[in-house]
Scaffold this active site. Structure first.
Site, short mmCIF file in Angstrom:
data_model
loop_
_atom_site.label_atom_id
_atom_site.label_comp_id
_atom_site.label_asym_id
_atom_site.label_seq_id
_atom_site.Cartn_x
_atom_site.Cartn_y
_atom_site.Cartn_z
CG ASP A 1 -0.25 -5.78 -2.52
OD1 ASP A 1 -1.35 -5.32 -2.22
OD2 ASP A 1 0.75 -5.76 -1.78
CB CYS B 1 -1.00 0.05 1.14
SG CYS B 1 -1.39 -1.50 1.90
CG HIS C 1 -5.99 -1.48 0.64
ND1 HIS C 1 -4.71 -1.14 0.93
CD2 HIS C 1 -6.76 -0.50 1.15
CE1 HIS C 1 -4.69 0.00 1.60
NE2 HIS C 1 -5.93 0.41 1.76
CE LYS D 1 -9.08 -8.55 6.43
NZ LYS D 1 -7.67 -8.89 6.51
CG HIS E 1 -3.22 -0.52 -3.29
ND1 HIS E 1 -2.08 -1.28 -3.44
CD2 HIS E 1 -3.64 -0.70 -2.01
CE1 HIS E 1 -1.82 -1.89 -2.29
NE2 HIS E 1 -2.75 -1.57 -1.40
NE ARG F 1 1.28 -9.80 4.93
CZ ARG F 1 0.07 -9.79 4.40
NH1 ARG F 1 -0.83 -10.66 4.84
NH2 ARG F 1 -0.27 -8.94 3.46
CD GLN G 1 -0.62 -9.45 -0.70
OE1 GLN G 1 -1.32 -10.28 -0.14
NE2 GLN G 1 -0.56 -8.21 -0.30
ZN LIG Z 1 -3.01 -2.29 0.47
#
Ligand SMILES: [Zn+2]
Length: 416
Positions: A161, A112, A289, A243, A163, A141, A159
């Site tokens: 990912d 992000c 996201h 989410k 936005h 992580r 991932q």
């Molecule tokens: Zn994000």
């Protein structure tokens, strides 16, 4: 054999090592599979209006402090120290050994803030909104070692990912676009059923309750209006937004979260995001996201466990051409060359091992198709085809095999 690690071993896809727990060592055959999925995803994302970007893996501590990750997600982040001599922190004559490690960077657990940086690198206009960015983001992580479980829970993974920076009025369309991508992509892998949960505000969170009310209502309304059944999951949202979580079941009935979309009013405020609207005034976008597959590694793990092998369009080698004897070598080579010419991932096994040995080895590797070629087939321009999991061989004209495989070649779509 159902465990994805055992399947990966016989297919020579990837392995794990003690010195890098929770991280995958991809072998050539495994990376072929990974790349194939990535390329397919790239096409689907592109057809849904996304542009691909790439951003750094390590970002500064100050950025993570600003985004709130350092405070709220810090225990899960890999912090990077520098042992290099640095005049700004080290007095003259001090050796590097006496310099304290500077923990100035963290490996990104999500992309992000990096995508926000890309958004902010230019002045944005309403003509660019909604702006949809996606990255095959390498994220880290620091999961507890006891929770690591092959590809299902890792410390490093890739991932999809993405936005979206949009207006509030665009939210329903964008969530609809996401759910369409979920349907389309999951179906391509043979999944026609998936679960939807809406994860609501957690105890530890940023932003006002008013913004959380608004963001949660958007997600609930979207599922209602678009006709998706959902469950509510109180307390399970991320610290910056609620989410939608899309999950698949593995063969043991365990549910794994894959896709997600989050409506976020908080980051646009913290990072003071803006675009120039049609009236020439600065307006704040909303951020979404999203990840459709989620962790690519977990996706591959679930696929291996559920299907026990890989579907033809994803198999690292799709067809193995195997000779019965030297006498059919010329025809085997011609078949192999024609398959390669079509863009099929093929292998030629023309050595003098017996055909039963070749079949045993290739079946052990879960080869989807074995085209057996002997003198009889050479004379007729045919192959004897053995499909994975089917014990009966069928003799078919090579032209028929070509036709059956013609939609695979360079066409990435699984639906053929
Ligand atoms: Zn994000």
């Amino acid at each position: 054999m159902h465990d994805h690690r055992a399947i990966a071993k016989v297919m020579d896809l990837f392995h794990f090592e003690e010195h890098s727990p929770g991280m995958v060592f991809w072998h050539p055959m495994g990376l072929r599979v990974f790349r194939q999925i990535e390329e397919f995803m790239r096409q689907v994302y592109h057809s849904h209006g996304f542009e691909e970007v790439r951003s750094p893996v390590a970002l500064s501590r100050s950025l993570w402090e600003k985004s709130g990750h350092w405070g709220k997600f810090g225990n899960n982040m890999f912090v990077v120290g520098s042992m290099q001599q640095d005049n700004s922190v080290e007095g003259e004559g001090q050796s590097a050994d006496s310099v304290a490690v500077n923990l100035n960077y963290a490996l990104k657990p999500m992309s992000c803030p990096a995508h926000i940086a890309i958004y902010q690198a230019q002045k944005r206009s309403y003509r660019e909104i909604p702006m949809r960015l996606m990255e095959f983001g390498i994220v880290h992580r620091n999961e507890p070692s006891g929770s690591l479980s092959g590809c299902m829970r890792l410390r490093q993974f890739v991932q999809d990912d993405a936005h979206i920076f949009c207006r509030e009025a665009d939210l329903l369309d964008e969530i609809g676009n996401f759910l369409n991508m979920v349907k389309e992509l999951y179906a391509a892998f043979g999944y026609h059923k998936f679960g939807i949960k809406i994860a609501l505000r957690p105890e530890q969170r940023m932003g006002s309750d008013e913004l959380w009310d608004k963001a949660e209502a958007v997600l609930i309304n979207a599922c209602e209006e678009l006709g998706y059944a959902y469950e509510l999951s109180p307390g399970e949202g991320s610290f910056y937004s609620p989410k939608i979580e899309v999950s698949l079941e593995d063969r043991l009935g365990r549910s794994w979260q894959c896709g997600t979309i989050q409506v976020d009013f908080n980051f646009p405020q913290i990072f003071e995001l803006s675009f120039v609207n049609q009236e020439g005034k600065l307006e704040q976008p909303v951020m979404l996201h999203q990840a459709v597959l989620g962790s690519m590694e977990r996706w591959i793990g679930i696929l291996l466990e559920n299907q026990g092998a890989l579907p033809l369009w994803l198999a690292p080698v799709q067809v193995a051409v195997a000779t019965i004897s030297d006498k059919s070598a010329d025809w085997a080579e011609a078949v192999f060359a024609r398959l390669k010419g079509m863009g099929i991932r093929a292998e030629l096994h023309a050595d003098d091992a017996t055909i039963s040995k070749k079949i045993r080895e290739l079946s052990g590797r879960k080869m989807p198709l074995i085209a057996i070629v002997g003198e009889r087939e050479a004379a007729k321009g045919s192959v004897n085809l053995r499909r994975l999991g089917v014990s009966v061989q069928e003799e078919i004209a090579f032209a028929q095999l070509e036709e059956e495989l013609s939609c695979l070649g360079n066409n990435l779509s699984a639906v053929c």
